[in-house]
Design an enzyme around this catalytic site. Structure first.
Site, PDB file in Angstrom:
ATOM      1  N   GLU A  78      -1.593 -39.205  58.790  1.00  0.00           N
ATOM      2  CA  GLU A  78      -1.647 -40.560  59.335  1.00  0.00           C
ATOM      3  C   GLU A  78      -0.920 -40.700  60.667  1.00  0.00           C
ATOM      4  O   GLU A  78      -1.064 -41.716  61.356  1.00  0.00           O
ATOM      5  CB  GLU A  78      -1.069 -41.545  58.316  1.00  0.00           C
ATOM      6  CG  GLU A  78      -1.982 -41.729  57.103  1.00  0.00           C
ATOM      7  CD  GLU A  78      -1.392 -42.650  56.049  1.00  0.00           C
ATOM      8  OE1 GLU A  78      -0.161 -42.882  56.082  1.00  0.00           O
ATOM      9  OE2 GLU A  78      -2.155 -43.138  55.200  1.00  0.00           O
ATOM     10  N   GLU A 109       1.966 -22.884  42.948  1.00  0.00           N
ATOM     11  CA  GLU A 109       3.321 -23.305  43.283  1.00  0.00           C
ATOM     12  C   GLU A 109       4.376 -22.280  42.889  1.00  0.00           C
ATOM     13  O   GLU A 109       5.550 -22.435  43.235  1.00  0.00           O
ATOM     14  CB  GLU A 109       3.647 -24.639  42.623  1.00  0.00           C
ATOM     15  CG  GLU A 109       3.777 -24.591  41.111  1.00  0.00           C
ATOM     16  CD  GLU A 109       4.213 -25.952  40.558  1.00  0.00           C
ATOM     17  OE1 GLU A 109       5.214 -25.956  39.816  1.00  0.00           O
ATOM     18  OE2 GLU A 109       3.563 -26.958  40.851  1.00  0.00           O
TER      19      GLU A 109
END
Length: 269
Positions: A78, A109
């Site tokens: 953004e 992960e």
């Protein structure tokens, strides 16, 4: 026992009415901003370190897995449309790569070496900052990434929701927002995720303002990527210059940003 994994203060959730569920979730959510407030001194110190580094060509990396990784990618993605900055100023990386944005990638992960490999694809310099995001504070991908970044001389920080976490011990600026047990036990996409989003908002917004990407309270460098943003930019120029709507819109589209349009107006006034 990690606080993020501790048992919810509520039980027999399936027996609650919808109204009770929503009220209790909302009650728990109210705890989050107060927990974040306690960390403002640490966040402030971090931002003050990041800004001069980015002035000198450094970038900001977010690394995370699962919900934490997605939140980092959201914040990073953004920044270009909001502040008109290049896409490589703020970079969000998630364990498992882009595929993991939409669905879990098994065991991604758990690789403590992969995060630094992901960062290295962008190159790195000593002015870069790496922020590890992990609600538990124990994610190997994230811990390994910040350790490698620290070893290379980069500035490191983390956002987690457990105190004295392994992740927090590896970084210069541990932001440990302790929000307590989740409403649904262990569901860290809830309060922990909200806390991480609030902190990310604070970091990126403060950094961008201090880098000069906001004038007054306006996003003067925002990308004009749709009609809503063109209309918003037109109103900004009208307020700043006194031009009518037609004139302001034409100047905005000609110059490409509110900042450039306003500067052009006063230069040629």
């Amino acid at each position: 026992m990690k606080i993020t994994e501790s048992t919810s203060h509520y039980d027999n959730l399936e027996l609650m009415s919808v109204q009770e569920l929503l009220q209790n979730i909302n009650l728990e959510d109210h705890r989050v901003p107060e927990a974040v407030k306690e960390l403002i001194p640490v966040i402030s110190s971090l931002v003050k370190e990041i800004v001069p580094r980015m002035h000198e060509g450094g970038r900001l990396f977010y690394i995370g897995a699962g919900t934490s990784g997605r939140l980092g990618i959201l914040d990073a993605s953004e920044c270009p449309p909001t502040y008109g900055v290049p896409h490589d100023w703020v970079i969000g990386l998630i364990a498992g790569g882009d595929e993991a944005i939409r669905k879990a990638v098994e065991n991604a992960e758990d690789d403590e070496n992969q995060a630094w490999k992901d960062i290295s694809e962008y190159g790195f310099n000593e002015k870069d900052t790496v922020i590890g995001i992990a609600a538990s504070g124990t994610t190997p991908y994230v811990i390994g990434g910040v350790k490698d970044a620290k070893d290379k001389g980069l500035l490191t920080a983390c956002i987690t929701c457990n105190p004295n976490s392994p992740l927090g011990k590896e970084v210069a600026y541990p932001i440990e927002v302790v929000v307590g047990p989740e409403f649904v036990t262990g569901s860290t996409r809830m309060k922990a995720g909200t806390a991480q989003k609030l902190v990310l908002n604070m970091i990126s917004t403060a950094v961008m303002i201090k880098l000069g990407r906001v004038k007054g309270n306006k996003m003067v460098d925002m990308q004009l990527s749709n009609a809503k943003l063109i209309n918003r930019g037109t109103k900004m120029i009208m307020e700043a210059t006194g031009l009518n709507e037609r004139e302001a819109r034409a100047l905005l589209l000609s110059e490409g940003s509110v900042r450039k349009a306003t500067e052009y107006f006063y230069k040629h006034k």
